[in-house]
Design a protein around this motif. Structure first.
Motif, mmCIF file in Angstrom:
data_model
loop_
_atom_site.group_PDB
_atom_site.id
_atom_site.type_symbol
_atom_site.label_atom_id
_atom_site.label_comp_id
_atom_site.label_asym_id
_atom_site.label_seq_id
_atom_site.Cartn_x
_atom_site.Cartn_y
_atom_site.Cartn_z
ATOM 1 N N LYS A 1 34.133 10.346 101.380
ATOM 2 C CA LYS A 1 32.910 9.568 101.207
ATOM 3 C C LYS A 1 31.659 10.318 101.662
ATOM 4 C CE LYS A 1 35.490 5.258 101.691
ATOM 5 N NZ LYS A 1 35.745 4.057 102.524
ATOM 6 N N GLU A 2 31.836 11.411 102.419
ATOM 7 C CA GLU A 2 30.692 12.194 102.866
ATOM 8 C C GLU A 2 30.416 13.400 101.965
ATOM 9 O OE1 GLU A 2 30.987 13.164 107.012
ATOM 10 O OE2 GLU A 2 31.352 11.082 107.603
ATOM 11 N N GLU A 3 31.012 13.413 100.808
ATOM 12 C CA GLU A 3 30.812 14.526 99.872
ATOM 13 C C GLU A 3 29.331 14.655 99.516
ATOM 14 O OE1 GLU A 3 32.709 16.050 95.605
ATOM 15 O OE2 GLU A 3 32.828 13.948 96.181
ATOM 16 N N TRP A 4 28.861 15.914 99.389
ATOM 17 C CA TRP A 4 27.451 16.124 99.072
ATOM 18 C C TRP A 4 27.247 17.439 98.340
ATOM 19 C CZ3 TRP A 4 24.840 20.351 101.240
ATOM 20 C CH2 TRP A 4 25.466 20.976 102.328
ATOM 21 N N VAL A 5 26.079 17.541 97.710
ATOM 22 C CA VAL A 5 25.647 18.762 97.046
ATOM 23 C C VAL A 5 24.128 18.787 97.093
ATOM 24 C CG1 VAL A 5 25.512 17.730 94.732
ATOM 25 C CG2 VAL A 5 25.948 20.177 94.958
ATOM 26 N N SER A 6 23.527 19.972 97.080
ATOM 27 C CA SER A 6 22.066 20.017 97.043
ATOM 28 C C SER A 6 21.587 20.404 95.654
ATOM 29 C CB SER A 6 21.507 20.988 98.096
ATOM 30 O OG SER A 6 21.422 22.312 97.597
ATOM 31 N N VAL A 7 20.441 19.839 95.292
ATOM 32 C CA VAL A 7 19.835 20.130 93.990
ATOM 33 C C VAL A 7 19.562 21.628 93.859
ATOM 34 C CG1 VAL A 7 17.729 19.800 92.616
ATOM 35 C CG2 VAL A 7 18.834 17.830 93.727
ATOM 36 N N GLN A 8 19.047 22.211 94.918
ATOM 37 C CA GLN A 8 18.670 23.621 94.863
ATOM 38 C C GLN A 8 19.888 24.531 94.701
ATOM 39 O OE1 GLN A 8 17.383 21.327 96.923
ATOM 40 N NE2 GLN A 8 15.270 21.293 96.162
ATOM 41 N N ASP A 9 21.011 24.179 95.333
ATOM 42 C CA ASP A 9 22.224 24.981 95.159
ATOM 43 C C ASP A 9 22.745 24.885 93.732
ATOM 44 O OD1 ASP A 9 22.067 25.766 97.775
ATOM 45 O OD2 ASP A 9 23.827 24.660 98.469
ATOM 46 N N MET A 10 22.615 23.703 93.126
ATOM 47 C CA MET A 10 23.022 23.581 91.723
ATOM 48 C C MET A 10 22.157 24.478 90.844
ATOM 49 S SD MET A 10 24.335 19.708 90.917
ATOM 50 C CE MET A 10 22.824 18.843 91.278
ATOM 51 N N HIS A 11 20.884 24.545 91.122
ATOM 52 C CA HIS A 11 20.012 25.425 90.334
ATOM 53 C C HIS A 11 20.411 26.882 90.506
ATOM 54 C CE1 HIS A 11 16.550 22.219 90.335
ATOM 55 N NE2 HIS A 11 17.617 21.839 89.658
ATOM 56 N N LYS A 12 20.771 27.275 91.728
ATOM 57 C CA LYS A 12 21.207 28.647 91.969
ATOM 58 C C LYS A 12 22.507 28.950 91.216
ATOM 59 C CE LYS A 12 18.103 30.632 94.505
ATOM 60 N NZ LYS A 12 17.372 31.815 93.958
ATOM 61 N N ALA A 13 23.379 27.960 91.091
ATOM 62 C CA ALA A 13 24.612 28.163 90.328
ATOM 63 C C ALA A 13 24.301 28.382 88.848
ATOM 64 C CB ALA A 13 25.549 26.973 90.506
ATOM 65 N N VAL A 14 23.343 27.609 88.321
ATOM 66 C CA VAL A 14 22.943 27.803 86.918
ATOM 67 C C VAL A 14 22.396 29.217 86.726
ATOM 68 C CG1 VAL A 14 21.388 27.031 85.085
ATOM 69 C CG2 VAL A 14 22.465 25.339 86.603
ATOM 70 N N GLU A 15 21.516 29.648 87.622
ATOM 71 C CA GLU A 15 20.963 30.995 87.521
ATOM 72 C C GLU A 15 22.073 32.049 87.584
ATOM 73 O OE1 GLU A 15 17.597 32.006 89.950
ATOM 74 O OE2 GLU A 15 16.991 29.902 90.092
ATOM 75 N N THR A 16 23.053 31.831 88.436
ATOM 76 C CA THR A 16 24.156 32.786 88.554
ATOM 77 C C THR A 16 24.918 32.900 87.239
ATOM 78 O OG1 THR A 16 24.386 32.377 90.930
ATOM 79 C CG2 THR A 16 26.297 33.300 89.784
ATOM 80 N N ILE A 17 25.184 31.769 86.601
ATOM 81 C CA ILE A 17 25.887 31.790 85.312
ATOM 82 C C ILE A 17 25.083 32.587 84.284
ATOM 83 C CG2 ILE A 17 26.675 30.360 83.381
ATOM 84 C CD1 ILE A 17 27.214 28.130 85.488
ATOM 85 N N LEU A 18 23.773 32.358 84.236
ATOM 86 C CA LEU A 18 22.929 33.059 83.264
ATOM 87 C C LEU A 18 22.909 34.558 83.538
ATOM 88 C CD1 LEU A 18 19.923 30.553 83.068
ATOM 89 C CD2 LEU A 18 21.907 30.703 81.553
ATOM 90 N N HIS A 19 22.755 34.931 84.799
ATOM 91 C CA HIS A 19 22.765 36.356 85.133
ATOM 92 C C HIS A 19 24.120 36.988 84.816
ATOM 93 C CE1 HIS A 19 18.816 37.042 86.817
ATOM 94 N NE2 HIS A 19 18.899 35.887 87.475
#
Length: 419
Positions: free
Chosen positions: A390-408
């Protein structure tokens, strides 16, 4: 690389759509997917992929989503790569009626989840929160898991698809997309069509902290211990009854603490009883056995045998059988044969502005089995934390960094080819 126009990230809005769809898998179901509701997300993903302009996106009868982004480079020899995430959420915690909350501009203070105020995210319990000051944290409301494992990865891959179609300056070869069901119950690639994917390398987007890449998993066996006791009428059982239930309890108690999940960390393996069932005459204990070194699995299975034989010395008329079956193997054994796959992933993380860190997983991913099915597959961060609770979390900014990583990563593979 500076993109021709700034990226308009869509990962967050996609993620908020995806997590409200209940996709919990069921280990007791014999079907594939184990729950038909996983196809609800699959159908939405196909619809969105088609809207993006990826014309071959489709959902098959087993609940897998496949799609292809054609190459936009003049280079003819760019290896085909695939990105993969799973759609299901864990059976360990409810994924029904998820209410995602964005906690903007995190200050480091405790995050109290409103629908169950006993659920509190504290920095001391979630050390990576110290890297999130000023970022936007997404949680559930306190009564369910969030589903960041692995809908964060799904949303990031979907966003990357959107960016690839809308930013033609990102040169790449053929890109394959795979979304799987039932990863959380160990069946994520049971019916995956590797021939249809036809890629040289794959990357699961299903890891934790931003910047992390994982090239090593546990090797895993499952073991079933069956105890055959002696049943007798309880009123006349003295000197006769040998209860299989009690024998099972004694065997579990005899297992060494230093070989349990709660007694190990880092590169240490473990033996873990995960289910007990039975009655006086027969009882069954199901185990999972894990280690980074495959040969240690045999040693750990012998620990179970030693415990059983030691206990049964006091029950002369009872017997046991132990059946050990392989589940998955350390993907490092395959990835070591293709070092450029991991090297390119590390370079992509670096180009996205992070310090890449190569890690090991105390578990397994779809990539573990895909690697041994002929598709070498390391794991890249998705930013998900506190999985299955129930304490699972993610940050918006980390998701954006993951998208950038995929593109690179797409660009790194294109650059490395021969003109």
């Amino acid at each position: 690389m500076v993109f021709n126009t700034p990226l308009r990230f869509t990962a967050t809005e996609r993620f908020l759509r995806y997590v409200i769809i209940d996709t919990q898998s069921d280990p007791l179901s014999p079907t594939c997917p184990s729950t038909d509701k996983q196809k609800d997300l699959g159908r939405l993903l196909v619809k969105e992929l088609l809207e993006i302009g990826i014309i071959d996106a489709h959902l098959d009868e087993h609940g897998y989503v496949y799609a292809t982004i054609p190459a936009n480079t003049a280079k003819a020899d760019v290896p085909v790569i695939c990105f993969c995430s799973h759609m299901d959420t864990s059976p360990d915690c409810s994924g029904r009626d998820v209410k995602p909350i964005i906690h903007q501009n995190y200050t480091g203070a405790d995050l109290v989840l409103p629908d169950d105020t006993t659920q509190v995210l504290r920095m001391k319990d979630h050390p990576d929160l110290k890297n999130q000051i000023g970022n936007d944290i997404i949680t559930a409301s306190g009564t369910t898991l969030l589903g960041a494992d692995n809908k964060a990865g799904v949303a990031e891959i979907m966003d990357a698809c959107y960016q690839l179609i809308n930013h033609l300056e990102i040169k790449h070869g053929v890109i394959k997309i795979l979304f799987t069901p039932d990863e959380e119950i160990g069946r994520g690639v049971d019916k995956a069509d590797v021939a249809k994917i036809s890629a040289f390398a794959c990357y699961t987007i299903d890891g934790e902290s931003a910047g992390n890449m994982e090239n090593e998993t546990f090797s895993a066996d499952g073991a079933k211990l069956i105890i055959n006791g002696i049943s007798a009428h309880p009123g006349f059982a003295k000197g006769k009854m040998e209860s299989a239930i009690k024998i099972a309890g004694l065997i579990i108690a005899a297992l060494p603490h230093e070989l349990s999940p709660e007694g190990t960390e880092g590169m240490q393996g473990f033996v873990h009883p995960v289910d007990v069932s039975g009655h006086v005459e027969t009882a069954t204990i199901d185990f999972i056995i894990r280690d980074f070194e495959e040969e240690q699995l045999v040693v750990h299975a012998d620990v179970i045998r030693t415990a059983a034989e030691g206990v049964l010395q006091n029950f002369s008329n009872s017997t046991y059988t132990l059946d050990v079956k392989p589940q998955y193997r350390n993907m490092k054994n395959i990835l070591a044969q293709h070092p450029q796959i991991v090297a390119n992933g590390m370079e992509a993380i670096k180009r996205a502005g992070m310090e890449p860190k190569l890690c090991s997983i105390r578990g397994g991913t779809d990539g573990s089995r895909l690697s041994f099915m002929g598709l070498p597959t390391p794991n890249i961060f998705a930013g998900e934390h506190a999985f299955h609770g129930k304490e699972e979390w993610v940050s918006v900014q980390d998701m954006h960094k993951a998208v950038e990583t995929i593109l690179h990563l797409c660009m790194v593979w294109e650059e490395g080819s021969i003109t």
